[in-house]
Write an enzyme that holds these catalytic residues in place. Structure first.
Site, PDB file in Angstrom:
ATOM      1  N   SER A 194     -16.752 -25.797  26.571  1.00 42.10           N
ATOM      2  CA  SER A 194     -17.282 -25.397  25.277  1.00 42.10           C
ATOM      3  C   SER A 194     -17.894 -24.001  25.389  1.00 42.10           C
ATOM      4  O   SER A 194     -17.175 -23.051  25.718  1.00 42.10           O
ATOM      5  CB  SER A 194     -18.278 -26.451  24.781  1.00 42.10           C
ATOM      6  OG  SER A 194     -18.571 -26.277  23.425  1.00 42.10           O
ATOM      7  N   GLU A 221     -10.248 -32.595  19.676  1.00 36.73           N
ATOM      8  CA  GLU A 221     -11.458 -31.777  19.791  1.00 36.73           C
ATOM      9  C   GLU A 221     -12.418 -31.963  18.616  1.00 36.73           C
ATOM     10  O   GLU A 221     -13.611 -32.203  18.800  1.00 36.73           O
ATOM     11  CB  GLU A 221     -11.078 -30.289  19.875  1.00 36.73           C
ATOM     12  CG  GLU A 221     -10.357 -29.876  21.133  1.00 36.73           C
ATOM     13  CD  GLU A 221     -11.295 -29.611  22.304  1.00 36.73           C
ATOM     14  OE1 GLU A 221     -12.525 -29.804  22.164  1.00 36.73           O
ATOM     15  OE2 GLU A 221     -10.795 -29.205  23.362  1.00 36.73           O
ATOM     16  N   HIS A 274     -14.172 -33.616  21.848  1.00 29.44           N
ATOM     17  CA  HIS A 274     -14.718 -32.421  22.491  1.00 29.44           C
ATOM     18  C   HIS A 274     -15.812 -32.825  23.475  1.00 29.44           C
ATOM     19  O   HIS A 274     -16.817 -33.423  23.094  1.00 29.44           O
ATOM     20  CB  HIS A 274     -15.297 -31.500  21.412  1.00 29.44           C
ATOM     21  CG  HIS A 274     -15.862 -30.216  21.922  1.00 29.44           C
ATOM     22  ND1 HIS A 274     -15.070 -29.167  22.315  1.00 29.44           N
ATOM     23  CD2 HIS A 274     -17.154 -29.799  22.091  1.00 29.44           C
ATOM     24  CE1 HIS A 274     -15.837 -28.159  22.701  1.00 29.44           C
ATOM     25  NE2 HIS A 274     -17.111 -28.518  22.581  1.00 29.44           N
TER      26      HIS A 274
END
Length: 530
Positions: A209, A337, A443
């Site tokens: 991330s 995600e 995610h």
């Protein structure tokens, strides 16, 4: 093969005042760094850990919003048995991240095997945490399982939010202080890896991330040249332009320096620093809580900005023009995600997208192409408007730009592309969304397969099949760190991208094998759409 205590500069001293645990030695490990000695702890029989090692001077007082300065050497043995405070940040109600007002936060942690074969040095992996550039800490990630595979893992704190990415035309390092911190940590690792048994010429930078976007930024930063030898990008690519959650496109990934300066001006106004000639002096006097409150009130992206010596170009342009450090690369995404974000922003607060809102999102994002996009992502094929929008945003914002960027990078260096696709990944601990919402391979869903600790905490332990996948992933990650190639005779073959296999994707799941996932993500459509 004869083993030696973890290499040059390592010694042990008697632990003071505390009885060893049953699995520990009664001796405490001490590492001799370039700034001084640090006492750590033994972890079981095979590992040792050194926490809260300063790698720069504290960025406080006049050093607030300055490039990192050298750490002052210390005498005696510094206590490295506890993690350092996290950098200043607001609490996040969506997870367990607590607030912090500790500006003296630029520390790193080292987890290493206690012994290595004589004459060898171990590969080093430097982890940059995620958290949207506003939250998280290196100490949230317990790297024991990676270190058990024969690598040294360094986790890093770096300045966040308004402290890490404030822009001002008179500031050296404007909009990029967090990136400069990461580079300072990498220099520290180059200088000190051998003190922990590590190879200073075999360093892999990796992150997820915001940590992945950071890794991408370092790939294109001229001032990061020579600081790392390989990179792993987990869900956050140089070639992304937005995260895709907001149909209006406000969630841009790579702001310009001018944009960061405008954001900072709005924050300064919130605090009452309105005299242009005294803005920085006023901001440096402001208490941490006031700065964090201003950060929270400004609906903007606090992230590295381009247009400086640290990050001259938008990373998308840098990749397109081949202006990157040509180090071997692993890069990929998770299969779903944006389900995490849709769940958190819409379904979690009890406002799931309706059919009407979905239609509005399509019109806002795609205008005259809205019907064409809807035909490719009908609600009936996804189960709900929320899941249909998550599929669009995943493909448009994350998966397809990542794969397009990987193809460009593969012209310069070996690239191994993956997709984490374990649809039954354990949900993040404390996630405030009804359990009925199918997060899938969300995610950050791969993190508990690599790490333990608060940054990878889930609401249930990995199953037997998931542990097998975790073992395989750790083997791929650490093998790549050692050699620049994730393959090993004991693992399923992972082919790099080539001009003949531009969509080669290693699918990481307990139920799937290697294959081309482009069709299900409609990348042909997104790659050709302006």
């Amino acid at each position: 093969m004869r083993l030696v205590t973890v290499l040059a500069g390592m010694s042990v001293v008697a632990a003071c005042g505390s009885a060893p645990s049953p699995a520990s030695s009664s001796l405490q490990p001490v590492a001799h760094t370039s700034s001084g000695a640090v006492a750590g702890t033994h972890i079981g029989r095979d590992l040792q850990q050194f926490n809260a090692i300063p790698y720069t001077a504290p960025p406080t007082g006049t050093l607030r919003w300055q490039p990192p300065q050298p750490v002052q050497a210390w005498k005696g043995v510094k206590d490295g048995t506890r993690t350092a405070p996290r950098c200043p940040q607001n609490a996040n109600p969506a997870d367990s991240n607590p607030a912090s007002a500790a500006e003296d936060c630029l520390y790193l942690n080292v987890t290493a095997p206690r012994a290595v074969p004589a004459g060898r040095r171990l590969p080093v992996m430097v982890w940059l945490h995620g958290g949207g550039f506003t939250q998280g800490a290196g100490g949230d990630y317990d790297a024991q399982r990676l270190a058990d595979a024969g690598v040294i893992v360094v986790t890093v704190n770096y300045r966040l939010g308004i402290f890490g990415f404030l822009g001002h035309p008179r500031l050296a390092g404007s909009g990029a202080f967090g990136l400069l911190d990461q580079q300072a940590a990498l220099r520290w690792v180059r200088h000190n890896a051998a003190a922990f048994g590590g190879d200073p010429h075999n360093i892999t930078l990796f992150g997820e991330s915001a940590g992945a976007f950071s890794t991408c930024a370092q790939l294109t930063s001229p001032t990061a040249a020579g600081l790392f030898d390989k990179a792993i990008i987990q869900s956050g690519h140089c070639s992304m332009s937005q995260m895709g959650i907001d149909p209006a496109g406000s969630d841009a990934v790579w702001p310009s320096r001018l944009s960061s300066e405008q954001i900072a001006a709005a924050a300064a106004k919130q605090i009452g620093c309105t005299d242009a000639a005294q803005t920085m002096a006023c901001l440096r006097r402001a208490p941490v809580p006031a700065l964090l409150a201003a950060q929270q009130k400004i609906p903007a992206t606090w992230a590295p900005s381009h247009g400086s010596d640290t990050l001259p170009l938008d990373p998308r342009r840098a990749v397109a023009e081949g202006r990157v450090h040509p180090v071997p690369l692993m890069a990929g995404t998770t299969a779903h995600e944006v389900r995490y974000f849709v769940a958190m922003y819409f379904d979690g607060p009890g406002q799931p997208l309706s059919q009407q809102t979905y239609q509005q999102f399509l019109r806002t994002a795609f205008g005259k192409d809205a019907r064409r996009v809807e035909a490719m992502y009908p609600v009936s094929a996804h189960g709900s408007p929320s899941l249909a929008w998550a599929a669009i945003a995943t493909d448009r914002g994350w998966t397809c730009p990542t794969r397009a960027g990987n193809r460009l990078l593969a012209r310069k260096t070996p690239v191994y592309q993956y997709e984490f696709a374990d649809d039954t990944a354990p949900r993040p601990a404390g996630f405030p969304v009804p359990a009925a919402f199918p997060l899938g391979a969300y995610h950050g869903g791969e993190l508990p397969y690599l790490f333990d600790g608060p940054g990878a905490a889930t609401d249930q332990p990995l199953s037997t099949s998931q542990r097998r996948l975790a073992d395989q992933m750790i083997a791929y990650w650490t093998r790549f760190a050692a050699t620049g190639n994730p393959n090993d005779p004991s693992l399923p073959l992972w082919k790099p991208l080539t001009s003949k296999s531009a969509n080669q994707v290693r699918s990481l799941s307990s139920a799937r094998s290697n294959g081309d996932g482009s069709t299900e993500h409609h990348c042909r459509f997104w790659d050709t759409r302006k």
